[in-house]
Scaffold this active site. Structure first.
Site, PDB file in Angstrom:
ATOM      1  N   SER A  41       0.808  -1.109  -0.057  1.00 38.49           N
ATOM      2  CA  SER A  41       0.083   0.096   0.028  1.00 38.49           C
ATOM      3  C   SER A  41       0.680   1.425   0.208  1.00 38.49           C
ATOM      4  O   SER A  41       0.394   2.414  -0.045  1.00 38.49           O
ATOM      5  CB  SER A  41      -1.066  -0.018   1.105  1.00 38.49           C
ATOM      6  OG  SER A  41      -0.173   0.349   2.500  1.00 38.49           O
TER       7      SER A  41
ATOM      8  N   LYS B  54       1.264   4.354   7.039  1.00 38.84           N
ATOM      9  CA  LYS B  54       0.465   5.343   6.086  1.00 38.84           C
ATOM     10  C   LYS B  54       0.818   6.712   6.517  1.00 38.84           C
ATOM     11  O   LYS B  54       1.513   6.867   7.611  1.00 38.84           O
ATOM     12  CB  LYS B  54      -1.139   5.100   6.562  1.00 38.84           C
ATOM     13  CG  LYS B  54      -1.679   3.666   6.504  1.00 38.84           C
ATOM     14  CD  LYS B  54      -1.909   3.311   4.861  1.00 38.84           C
ATOM     15  CE  LYS B  54      -2.809   2.179   4.799  1.00 38.84           C
ATOM     16  NZ  LYS B  54      -1.878   0.975   5.131  1.00 38.84           N
TER      17      LYS B  54
END
Length: 205
Positions: free
Chosen positions: A123, A164
């Site tokens: 990701s 993230k």
């Protein structure tokens, strides 16, 4: 063994640290404040919280105050930077809770409390962080000062740690991937425990 950058502990602080070391070594996760109170023979959480604050200030642990399960030991790791487990760069995985190996980068990177995580998932590929990379993280003591877009490792509800981009939007935190295939993770700010911010990426070849 105490690292030169770590300040000496009082007998009460050393007693708690030694007990934490044994507990985490045996159980693979950190204890609750109540368990610490019982082990130390205390009836109030205040002395435990005070000792934990001092342990963090002296460079022996990282800890998000009020969230005992985020506690990580830093003491005695003189042979390199501790690799504290894996971090999801995709969905969520169980939070790291043990030292599995060490990267011998201490002579180069001397930031107090620096730790490493192995990346699982894709990701963050657009941020040049790939599956299997090792990310070097600096502990975060004041999440309110994190700049928008900073890459962090964050513990979110469900006992998962993820890597993230961090964005605070009102009362919410948005943890955004660097891959359009992944939707942002949106959670109330008070439920997010930011454990570290990215310092460097180490690709093992």
């Amino acid at each position: 063994m105490r690292h030169p950058d770590q300040e000496a502990l009082t007998s009460a602080q050393q007693e708690l640290y030694d007990w934490l070391s044994d507990y985490i070594g045996n159980n693979r996760h950190s204890p609750s404040i109540r368990q610490m109170m019982e082990a130390m023979g205390l009836r109030s959480p205040a002395p435990i919280q005070s000792r934990l604050r001092h342990l963090q200030q002296k460079g022996w642990i990282t800890w998000q105050e009020g969230q005992a399960r985020t506690l990580q030991l830093l003491g005695g790791l003189t042979g390199g930077i501790p690799v504290l487990g894996s971090v999801a760069a995709g969905g969520l995985i169980d939070t790291f809770d043990d030292v599995s190996e060490r990267l011998d980068l201490a002579p180069v990177l001397e930031t107090r409390g620096l730790f490493a995580l192995t990346v699982n998932g894709d990701s963050m590929v657009d941020a040049h962080i790939a599956d299997g990379d090792v990310v070097l993280m600096e502990p975060v003591t004041d999440p309110s000062r994190i700049k928008a877009g900073t890459i962090v490792s964050a513990l979110v509800p469900g006992s998962g740690t993820t890597l993230k981009h961090f964005h605070r939007k009102g009362s919410e935190v948005h943890l955004e991937a660097a891959n359009p295939a992944y939707e942002p993770i949106v959670v109330p700010a008070e439920q997010v425990a930011v454990q570290g911010k990215l310092v460097a990426v180490w690709r093992q070849v």
